[in-house]
Write a protein that holds these residues in place. Structure first.
Motif, PDB file in Angstrom:
ATOM      1  N   ASP A   1       0.657  -1.128   0.026  1.00 48.64           N
ATOM      2  CA  ASP A   1      -0.076   0.056   0.066  1.00 48.64           C
ATOM      3  C   ASP A   1       0.795   1.222  -0.027  1.00 48.64           C
ATOM      4  N   SER A   2       1.973   1.255   0.811  1.00 51.76           N
ATOM      5  CA  SER A   2       2.708   2.406   0.794  1.00 51.76           C
ATOM      6  C   SER A   2       4.284   2.117   1.289  1.00 51.76           C
TER       7      SER A   2
ATOM      8  N   THR B   1       0.005   2.802  10.043  1.00 53.18           N
ATOM      9  CA  THR B   1      -1.078   3.271   9.531  1.00 53.18           C
ATOM     10  C   THR B   1      -1.390   4.611   8.750  1.00 53.18           C
TER      11      THR B   1
ATOM     12  N   ARG C   1       1.609   7.537   6.381  1.00 52.29           N
ATOM     13  CA  ARG C   1       2.818   7.672   5.621  1.00 52.29           C
ATOM     14  C   ARG C   1       3.950   7.769   6.390  1.00 52.29           C
TER      15      ARG C   1
ATOM     16  N   TYR D   1      -2.407  11.941   6.034  1.00 58.70           N
ATOM     17  CA  TYR D   1      -1.399  11.096   6.574  1.00 58.70           C
ATOM     18  C   TYR D   1      -1.795   9.632   6.449  1.00 58.70           C
TER      19      TYR D   1
ATOM     20  N   THR E   1      -2.910   6.072   5.609  1.00 61.59           N
ATOM     21  CA  THR E   1      -2.815   5.099   4.333  1.00 61.59           C
ATOM     22  C   THR E   1      -4.253   4.475   3.904  1.00 61.59           C
ATOM     23  N   ARG E   2      -4.282   4.003   2.940  1.00 65.35           N
ATOM     24  CA  ARG E   2      -5.558   3.259   2.318  1.00 65.35           C
ATOM     25  C   ARG E   2      -5.646   2.179   3.474  1.00 65.35           C
ATOM     26  N   SER E   3      -4.769   1.297   3.636  1.00 67.28           N
ATOM     27  CA  SER E   3      -4.602   0.201   4.665  1.00 67.28           C
ATOM     28  C   SER E   3      -5.064   0.731   6.092  1.00 67.28           C
TER      29      SER E   3
END
Length: 208
Positions: free
Chosen positions: A36-37, A62, A64, A82, A84-86
């Motif tokens: 995810d990031s 969770t 960035r 800040y 993330t999608r997850s």
């Protein structure tokens, strides 16, 4: 007797069994975060433990990697930018807290107790001192968590933590576990950043 021996024994059994049973879920979440990031799977942060001894808490990351590290989420402007999608899913379901099972295994935390404050949350730490709430192990969930969570003002949070510290018992722990499960399914009491509900009147805990 309960707090010194039985509670610790229950924490050990719970943490070991949970880590073994949930290991496939751990791997899936870790893979999701990596895809995810960019950045590490785990988020580590200095927290206040029993008797104000500092320790490093573990969470699934969770946010960035450029998010402020030692700032409670409620103090961040546009905290959602800040996340993330997850991270949104993990925070909503509290699955980001699962790595704290290792903190419980190491004796730094308990299943139930006051949520560990950030090392620089002087206001909350001082208030907890007034209620002897810093004298017990911090928990994965706790009495304050099931009575308002992010919607509690610091004074009320410390009061609830003190109520728990002065009345630690097996029935109270069972009640906290039950209410924690209910709250997670309902998604109640969560506020992200300064824009979270009731921020103007209620400054609370952590969750970067």
């Amino acid at each position: 007797m309960y707090q010194r021996v039985i509670k610790r024994a229950l924490d050990l059994v719970f943490s070991v069994l949970s880590i073994l049973l949930l290991s496939p879920l751990f791997l899936l979440i870790a893979l999701w975060i990596k895809l995810d990031s960019p950045g590490p799977v785990f988020f580590r942060q200095k927290r206040v433990g029993k008797d104000k001894v500092l320790f490093e808490i573990l969470k699934f990351r969770t946010m960035r990697t450029d998010a402020p590290h030692d700032v409670p989420t409620h103090q961040l402007s546009h905290a959602g930018s800040y996340i993330t999608r997850s991270g949104r899913f993990l925070r909503k379901t509290s699955l980001d807290e699962l790595p704290q099972l290792f903190n419980i295994l190491m004796g730094q935390m308990s299943l139930i107790g006051p949520r560990p404050a950030l090392w620089n949350q002087d206001d909350l730490i001082a208030r907890r001192d007034e209620y002897q709430a810093n004298s017990v192990l911090p928990g994965l969930s706790g009495w304050a968590q099931v009575n308002g969570r992010d919607e509690l003002a610091i004074d009320q949070k410390a009061l609830r933590d003190g109520e728990y510290a002065q009345n630690v018992s097996f029935p109270l722990d069972v009640k906290c576990v039950y209410l924690s499960v209910i709250n997670v399914f309902k998604g109640e009491g969560i506020a992200e950043g300064r824009e979270g509900r009731h921020y103007a009147a209620r400054h609370t805990e952590d969750k970067p």
